[in-house]
Design a protein around this motif. Structure first.
Motif, PDB file in Angstrom:
ATOM      1  N   ILE A   1      -0.523  -5.652 -31.226  1.00 58.28           N
ATOM      2  CA  ILE A   1      -1.286  -5.592 -32.474  1.00 58.28           C
ATOM      3  C   ILE A   1      -1.023  -6.823 -33.334  1.00 58.28           C
TER       4      ILE A   1
ATOM      5  N   ASP B   1      -5.919   2.060 -34.809  1.00 58.32           N
ATOM      6  CA  ASP B   1      -5.573   1.039 -35.807  1.00 58.32           C
ATOM      7  C   ASP B   1      -5.473   1.685 -37.189  1.00 58.32           C
TER       8      ASP B   1
ATOM      9  N   VAL C   1      -4.520  -3.674 -39.407  1.00 60.50           N
ATOM     10  CA  VAL C   1      -3.980  -3.639 -38.050  1.00 60.50           C
ATOM     11  C   VAL C   1      -5.151  -3.846 -37.090  1.00 60.50           C
TER      12      VAL C   1
ATOM     13  N   ASN D   1      -8.235 -10.876 -32.140  1.00 62.17           N
ATOM     14  CA  ASN D   1      -7.625  -9.972 -33.119  1.00 62.17           C
ATOM     15  C   ASN D   1      -7.526 -10.623 -34.489  1.00 62.17           C
TER      16      ASN D   1
END
Length: 163
Positions: free
Chosen positions: A46, A141, A133, A69
């Motif tokens: 993450i 998340d 997240v 991400n």
């Protein structure tokens, strides 16, 4: 079976319950470190971001994170800082109404109505930033951000978590 209305009601409760009396750079570091520890213990790939107003105050990328991400974090965070609501709640609400962020005049490249970003609220002040997240399915998340906030605020996670 949980419905989007159930989730929206629970998220509204989360947003009410998960408010800080005060929140500063030390609190931001503690929250970010807690998320980093939870992610590391669980082997989660993450990215973690905490932004106050427009200032980044914590960022960590755990093994497994990709450049995508980073962009998901930015886009989800932008949505929270625009509407002062959880990115997951906004996404669920838009989906129920058959709408997109573009219908609100926002660019998909800059705003993501997907779970994982949650407003940092201070009692008597409102939203001062966002904790985000990215790297798991959107509901996960969201749940991880809520878990960390509940732990920081000594709230009953079982009463707040999405079913």
């Amino acid at each position: 079976m949980t419905t989007p209305d159930d989730d929206l009601a629970r998220i509204a409760e989360q947003e009410r319950a998960l408010s800080f009396d005060t929140f500063d750079l030390t609190t931001a570091w503690q929250l970010g470190k807690l998320l980093q520890e939870l992610g590391t213990e669980r082997g989660l790939g993450i990215a973690i971001d905490i932004t106050l107003h427009s200032m980044p105050v914590f960022y960590a990328a755990l093994p497994g994170v990709t450049p995508d991400n980073v962009q998901w974090v930015r886009r989800k965070r932008n949505l929270v800082l625009r509407y002062f609501r959880s990115s997951y709640a906004i996404g669920l609400d838009l989906k129920q109404r058959g709408k997109t962020v573009a219908d609100n005049g926002l660019a998909d490249a800059d705003f993501a109505p997907h779970g994982g970003s949650f407003p940092i609220n201070v009692k008597g002040t409102g939203c001062i930033g966002a904790v985000t997240v990215s790297g798991l399915p959107q509901r996960d998340d969201h749940n991880l951000a809520v878990e960390a906030l509940a732990l920081m605020l000594a709230k009953d996670l079982d009463a707040l978590r999405l079913a």
